[in-house]
Design an enzyme around this catalytic site. Structure first.
Site, short mmCIF file in Angstrom:
data_model
loop_
_atom_site.label_atom_id
_atom_site.label_comp_id
_atom_site.label_asym_id
_atom_site.label_seq_id
_atom_site.Cartn_x
_atom_site.Cartn_y
_atom_site.Cartn_z
N CYS A 172 0.82 -1.22 -0.01
CA CYS A 172 -0.20 0.13 0.01
C CYS A 172 1.02 1.22 0.10
O CYS A 172 2.10 1.15 -0.06
CB CYS A 172 -0.91 0.08 1.01
SG CYS A 172 -2.00 -1.43 1.22
N GLY A 218 14.85 -12.74 -5.68
CA GLY A 218 15.89 -13.31 -4.97
C GLY A 218 16.98 -12.21 -4.26
O GLY A 218 18.19 -12.52 -4.09
#
Length: 632
Positions: A2, A365
């Site tokens: 958000c 990653g």
């Protein structure tokens, strides 16, 4: 995922103009296109933009506690919220929703500021406590989620998830901070806790800040967590081999909870491939994966990504980007709100764009290189340190400082004649040497680039101060852990995580980073250097742990990175842009630069005398920021 924004007057309870906070919040609508709402109290305004991930129908924000004492706005994900929900329910707290936001709210009511110690995840949040008349803000331990703030001239404390939220306030001061310009031309980004603006700051990772009505100034934020550096007991080789894969799998598993479609980035490198392999072991359905390739072989990793996708039968999607995909140059400046010079932001933007077509949440990653010493510069630093250890520092300074000053820069000469940088680094201690080796422009080059007046205004300040602020923390670490720690405090948060947050949120995509689970980082930082760099192989501990999951040509091939062909762009399609932009009136009249040096950097690159692409890109991104900043 958000966006949050707010205004809090330190001393007054006068009402806040709704149009002001609405305008601030609208600047970050891309972070949360699903909903937007507001809360007002005397002297307080809280705003939120929502991207629904968990408890899609419930958990509206701003959210008020059941007792109506506290109101929260929150950006991020708490992965242990179900366990906390149970614990707090047993203590008598009531829940009206099934998401993680209300869990933070009740955790605050139970533990106060120490609620952060109970949270496992990525977060930036603000809680207005009506009873205590305090505003409490906090940021996650590694800085995955951003939080900016500023004290405005009328006494309002303004904060938000992006700088553009603050600059949207009519009273925000856009004066630039001189020292961060020096920092930017060293690192290519603005390190924490500063921003490019003199009166705006980033709440550092692992910090919290409490403001009380009646305060006349902002107090220093308090650090509640840091990477362990004192009396750290290293793991044994058997412990690393036995535990690494299982601990990483657990960090992956708790990040796979979502009420929307979930997937992963798959570049074909070790880190993203490891995440995809473990995800495939944890779910019965094929993992959604995506990768971006380039139409130039030396920049393209898609064949390795396809190898992993085939092995685990993922729902794999890939798109190819033209090597001349430079349409994003100006967009990047507006996306990052301050000068930001990592050119891999362009392919990162594209891979997020691709991922969002199919999923709302993606695992990445990022963070593995910092935790397990995977960057090539770490091995080069060890080699340089061996040379430095041959002579005492005082003797090295007396011999090599004058040599470094006098020796010419010979980048196109045979390698054995390119000694200037070596001489410079031999005259430095370990941290100074590392700082010099990673600088986009070394200190002598920055002084040549800057105007006489700007150099004078900097005085004795150099960007080395960015590292020195952590000296008490890294003092007792070994030579490699020292620079890993520094990278986690600077490069990881200022460059890598900033890049991913802005690029992903531009497409309303949530990215989760298992390697940066704080429990995993605490464990991983105890892996000895001898296991991370072994036989000339970086990140060896992770690679060896992943051998049962991934083929050797993925694990042990040369690291490529997410590069773009800047050198060729600046000799061809972007050549005119360089001359027009970097030698524009705005750049010269800014007073920061030596026009003749900029001209020299462009000319010598275009003529093929020297590869100045990194310096020129850094200048181009600054010019784009400066132009947009002045125009607005």
């Amino acid at each position: 995922m958000c966006g949050i924004a707010g205004l809090f007057h330190l001393t007054s309870n006068h009402s806040i103009d709704p149009k002001v906070i609405e305008n601030m919040n609208n600047k970050q609508e891309h972070r949360g296109p699903d909903a937007g709402d507001y809360f007002f109290d005397p002297g307080v305004a809280l705003a939120h933009r929502r991207l629904s991930i968990i408890d899609i129908e419930g958990s509206p924000q701003p959210m008020m506690s059941h007792c109506e004492r506290a109101i929260i706005i929150f950006n991020g994900e708490i992965y242990n919220f179900k366990e906390l929900h149970t614990e707090l329910s047993n203590k008598g707290y009531q829940f009206n929703t099934h998401g993680d936001t209300e869990t933070i709210l009740n955790a605050y009511l139970e533990w106060g500021e120490d609620c952060v110690h109970h949270l496992r995840g990525m977060f930036a949040f603000a809680i207005w406590d009506r009873q205590q008349q305090t505003l409490f803000i906090a940021r996650d331990r590694l800085g995955i989620k951003p939080l900016f703030f500023s004290l405005l001239g009328d006494g309002h404390f303004a904060f938000g998830s992006e700088l553009k939220v603050l600059t949207a306030h009519p009273l925000f001061d856009k004066a630039l901070r001189s020292t961060t310009i020096e920092d930017y031309f060293t690192f290519g980004y603005i390190p924490e806790p500063n921003t490019i603006y003199q009166n705006a700051f980033k709440l550092p990772p692992g910090h919290r800040l409490l403001l009380k009505k009646g305060d006349k100034k902002i107090h220093l934020s308090q650090e509640y967590w840091d990477i362990p550096t004192n009396n750290v007991e290293e793991l044994t080789e058997s412990e690393v081999k036995e535990q690494l894969a299982d601990r990483l799998k657990e960090a992956v598993e708790i990040r796979m909870v979502a009420d929307v479609d979930l997937g992963a980035f798959l570049s074909g490198g070790v880190d993203s491939s490891a995440i995809v392999a473990l995800m495939s072991k944890l779910q019965s359905e094929p993992v959604n994966t995506c990768s971006v390739g380039f139409d130039v072989k030396e920049f393209n990793e898609t064949e390795y990504a396809q190898t992993v996708a085939n092995r685990y039968k993922t729902n794999h999607r890939e798109e190819f980007v033209d090597q001349n995909d430079f349409d994003l140059v100006d967009k990047l400046a507006s996306l990052y709100d301050e000068p930001y010079a990592d050119s891999s932001a362009m392919p990162t933007y594209r891979v997020c764009e691709l991922a969002r077509k199919h999923v709302t949440v993606a695992l990445s990653g990022d963070g593995a290189d910092e935790v397990f010493a995977g960057y090539g510069r770490y091995k080069r630093h060890l080699q340089a340190e061996k040379k430095r250890n041959l002579l005492p520092l005082g003797l090295r300074r007396s011999i090599f400082t004058p040599l470094g000053n006098l020796y010419p820069k010979l980048d196109r000469a045979p390698r054995f004649l390119r000694a200037k940088t070596t001489f410079q680094e031999m005259a430095m201690d370990s941290v100074e040497g590392y700082h010099n080796s990673i600088s986009i422009l070394r200190i002598d080059e920055r002084r040549q680039l800057f105007s006489d007046g700007f150099n004078e205004s900097l005085g004795e300040y150099t960007s080395l101060e960015v590292f020195k602020q952590y000296e008490d923390k890294y003092r007792n670490l070994d030579v490699m852990k020292k620079v890993q720690y520094l990278d986690m405090k600077t490069y990881l948060v200022g460059d890598i995580l900033t890049k991913v947050d802005r690029a992903s949120m531009a497409h309303s995509l949530e990215v989760r980073v298992p390697f940066l689970d704080h429990k995993f980082v605490e464990w991983g930082f105890k892996v000895p250097t001898s296991m991370n760099i072994k036989n000339g192989i970086g990140k060896y501990s992770l690679k060896s742990a992943m051998e049962p999951y991934l083929p050797n040509d993925v694990l042990y091939r040369k690291k490529m990175g997410f590069a773009v062909p800047l050198a060729e762009w600046f000799k061809g399609p972007l050549k005119d842009r360089l001359y027009d932009g970097l030698l524009s009136r705005k750049m010269i009249e800014s007073g920061y630069f030596n026009q003749q040096q900029i001209q020299h950097l462009i000319d010598s690159h275009v003529k093929g005398v020297r590869d100045n692409s990194s310096a020129l890109w850094t200048l181009l991104m600054f010019e784009s920021f400066l132009r947009q900043n002045l125009e607005s």
